[in-house]
Write a protein that holds these residues in place. Sequence first.
Motif, PDB file in Angstrom:
ATOM      1  N   GLY A 206     -19.902 -23.180  -0.188  1.00 12.55           N
ATOM      2  CA  GLY A 206     -20.616 -24.279  -0.831  1.00 12.55           C
ATOM      3  C   GLY A 206     -20.364 -24.421  -2.322  1.00 12.55           C
ATOM      4  N   GLY A 207     -19.649 -23.482  -2.919  1.00 12.46           N
ATOM      5  CA  GLY A 207     -19.338 -23.607  -4.346  1.00 12.46           C
ATOM      6  C   GLY A 207     -18.398 -24.779  -4.594  1.00 12.46           C
ATOM      7  N   VAL A 208     -18.537 -25.413  -5.756  1.00 12.64           N
ATOM      8  CA  VAL A 208     -17.730 -26.597  -6.071  1.00 12.64           C
ATOM      9  C   VAL A 208     -17.033 -26.394  -7.419  1.00 12.64           C
ATOM     10  N   PHE A 294      -3.446 -26.977  -4.367  1.00  8.47           N
ATOM     11  CA  PHE A 294      -2.967 -26.489  -3.074  1.00  8.47           C
ATOM     12  C   PHE A 294      -3.540 -25.101  -2.786  1.00  8.47           C
ATOM     13  N   GLU A 295      -3.476 -24.228  -3.792  1.00  8.80           N
ATOM     14  CA  GLU A 295      -4.047 -22.890  -3.595  1.00  8.80           C
ATOM     15  C   GLU A 295      -5.553 -22.984  -3.387  1.00  8.80           C
ATOM     16  N   ASN A 296      -6.211 -23.845  -4.142  1.00  5.93           N
ATOM     17  CA  ASN A 296      -7.661 -23.942  -3.983  1.00  5.93           C
ATOM     18  C   ASN A 296      -8.047 -24.533  -2.630  1.00  5.93           C
ATOM     19  N   PRO A 305     -12.898 -17.051  -2.420  1.00  6.85           N
ATOM     20  CA  PRO A 305     -13.523 -17.670  -3.601  1.00  6.85           C
ATOM     21  C   PRO A 305     -12.557 -18.667  -4.231  1.00  6.85           C
ATOM     22  N   LEU A 306     -13.097 -19.743  -4.796  1.00  8.17           N
ATOM     23  CA  LEU A 306     -12.248 -20.742  -5.436  1.00  8.17           C
ATOM     24  C   LEU A 306     -11.701 -20.210  -6.757  1.00  8.17           C
ATOM     25  N   GLY A 307     -10.529 -20.700  -7.134  1.00 14.99           N
ATOM     26  CA  GLY A 307      -9.913 -20.311  -8.405  1.00 14.99           C
ATOM     27  C   GLY A 307     -10.262 -21.296  -9.501  1.00 14.99           C
ATOM     28  N   SER A 308     -10.024 -20.860 -10.736  1.00 13.45           N
ATOM     29  CA  SER A 308     -10.374 -21.681 -11.884  1.00 13.45           C
ATOM     30  C   SER A 308      -9.554 -22.971 -11.935  1.00 13.45           C
ATOM     31  N   PRO A 309     -10.234 -24.106 -12.197  1.00 13.10           N
ATOM     32  CA  PRO A 309      -9.515 -25.376 -12.362  1.00 13.10           C
ATOM     33  C   PRO A 309      -9.123 -25.629 -13.823  1.00 13.10           C
TER      34      PRO A 309
END
Lengths: 380, 380
Positions: A206-208, A294-296, A305-309
């Motif tokens: 659910g993290g954005v 693409f990685e995210n 876990p999502l990576g830094s944008p």
Amino acid sequence: MSSAPPAGPTPSGSNLIGVVGGGQLGRMLALAGIPLGFRFRFLEPASGCPACDLGEVIRADYHDAEALAAFGRGLLVVTYEFENVPAAALETLAAGVPVFPPPASLAIGQDRLREKEAFARLGIPTAEFRAVDDRLGLDAAIQAIGLPAVLKTRQLGYDGKGQRVLREPSEVGPAWEAMRGVPLLLEAFVKFRRELSVVCVRGAQGGVVHYPLGENVHQDGILRTTRAPAAGVSDRMKKDAEAIGTALLKDFGHVGVLAVELFDAEAGFLANEIAPRVHNSGHWTQDGAVTSQFENHIRAITGLPLGSPEVRGWSVMVNLVGDAPDPARIVGVPGAHLHLYGKKPRPGRKIGHVNLVAPSPEGLEMRLALLGEVLPLDRA
Amino acid sequence: MSSAPPAGPTPSGSNLIGVVGGGQLGRMLALAGIPLGFRFRFLEPASGCPACDLGEVIRADYHDAEALAAFGRGLLVVTYEFENVPAAALETLAAGVPVFPPPASLAIGQDRLREKEAFARLGIPTAEFRAVDDRLGLDAAIQAIGLPAVLKTRQLGYDGKGQRVLREPSEVGPAWEAMRGVPLLLEAFVKFRRELSVVCVRGAQGGVVHYPLGENVHQDGILRTTRAPAAGVSDRMKKDAEAIGTALLKDFGHVGVLAVELFDAEAGFLANEIAPRVHNSGHWTQDGAVTSQFENHIRAITGLPLGSPEVRGWSVMVNLVGDAPDPARIVGVPGAHLHLYGKKPRPGRKIGHVNLVAPSPEGLEMRLALLGEVLPLDRA
């Protein structure tokens, strides 16, 4: 290679990601996912597709039940790389394996009326619109919205295909004759300064995260360049765009990347379209952000876990449309990163893109001038 | 997939790169080269190799003449991803297709005596050394160099394999019995503060670029971490290291990446070993430099202009040896980029690496502390 059969059932704990479609987005998803330890299987009717060298390929029509079953066998997760996937195919797959983004996102993303309805339902400003089911409906819609207006197909539209601008009453009849027979939509013709897009990602927990806004320039209905971060974006604009992205992600229960095209108009943003997937306007993130879209997307759909944008400098993405100049000249430009798709050149066809990155806005202008000697950049 | 036959002769203007070996270096070369529009074919005896999903695979022994012919057919260029390629195989291939780096680089890189002789010939400081062909030769070498000294095999040594430190005269006999039968080399045991390495690239047109020096930490003979740019590198050291790299590149007529391991000793640099290929101590460049060593190797061997070796922040590369912690924990660390090789965990086996990047040295220390909660980092 390209038509090898699936290796058979994979034990649970599979690291195999299924991608419906084997185009350039599938290719770049695989290039980003392989280093994370994933393997790929593509469902793609065409031979020699851009993704075909990067994993197993089930070469079959999207409606082929047997192929769908073979495709889904032993997968960790299924994703898709374009909107025009038959919803029934995804539903069949979803019975046996998680499908992310969820089919609900796709159902909305592949229908311009449902997109508009979702914007309206969530209080997201958008151009005035009316569904058009018959000629009487078109007249009523014109009555309500006025001219100029844009008549669009509800489905299967991309890169400017499936739409006509109606400026004069005399244009209505011919447009109707040309486009009738499929569900249509009439939209007010909106005046806007520019098109921006926000690419955002929602993780399985659910993290954005949101990438900085990009500014898009189209020509002949095809995206030509994206600059990111876009110039002249106030904190307020950033907040508004991110709120729009987050509202859509949450409403859809989306997992993965979602892109929203926004018209930057006098009164604020008007949402134009969504893409429930990695998007051309986010390609700059491959070289210009800490973590690429693409990685995210891969991280999101696999529960990582999502990576830094965050950005790594200032970027311009330039699409290579039709044909590509000598690659040696492109990569000779400082800060230029070439991404070819393995597609045969053809007029109007996207065959690759260049991400140009510099450590400062001024440096980017200097590098753009050099790239401009190699590529047509009229409107970058 | 992994054992598909070659697609037959490719017309000239081929975009197919042949790689001898299908290990992780081949995998990462392909991941870097595919976006540039190249395709890959690997010659690899083992099944399920790290590169196997990224192109055609000719699964055969390096000595198999028929397989070599099939491998070479229609290629643009051949490269190799480890030193221990049979020289005869490369010579066979070189008769039909360009081989870069040139077999001369390989011949030197796969023999520690020839490396030392090249250093000596070019005036590059190195530890004192003597060839050892028999027991009398060993005694004479010890007489000349003294103890402690290091007895090494001339060939097939990597990751600390094939060497023994001799500290006492009593250790000489057992070491000889253990290592005799292959060509050997005795080197003075050198006192040094640390090991640095310079990764450099020479293009097909003769241009040379050098990446900033990295500082390497080994454990049990295996590289554990590389920090780049290395701390405490004076302009003088930078110049010396680059001069060493350039001298070797030019002398060999090298095209592609070459890595030189340097002991940072009291009196200056002592060259230790070279690797005539992409090297583990250059893996940080994937996320910490404008152009990775893999992309620059591909650019070099295909005649494209070289890309900038400038850093994008401060990096530590940490090898994953034996087993990998939960990928979710690794990618959850800000600035961590995971690169897995698709290899089964096994004690002492490199199965991947993590590139940790930060915009400042202080930021890197903070991130390293977080990564240290996930990975053993005793000596990073």
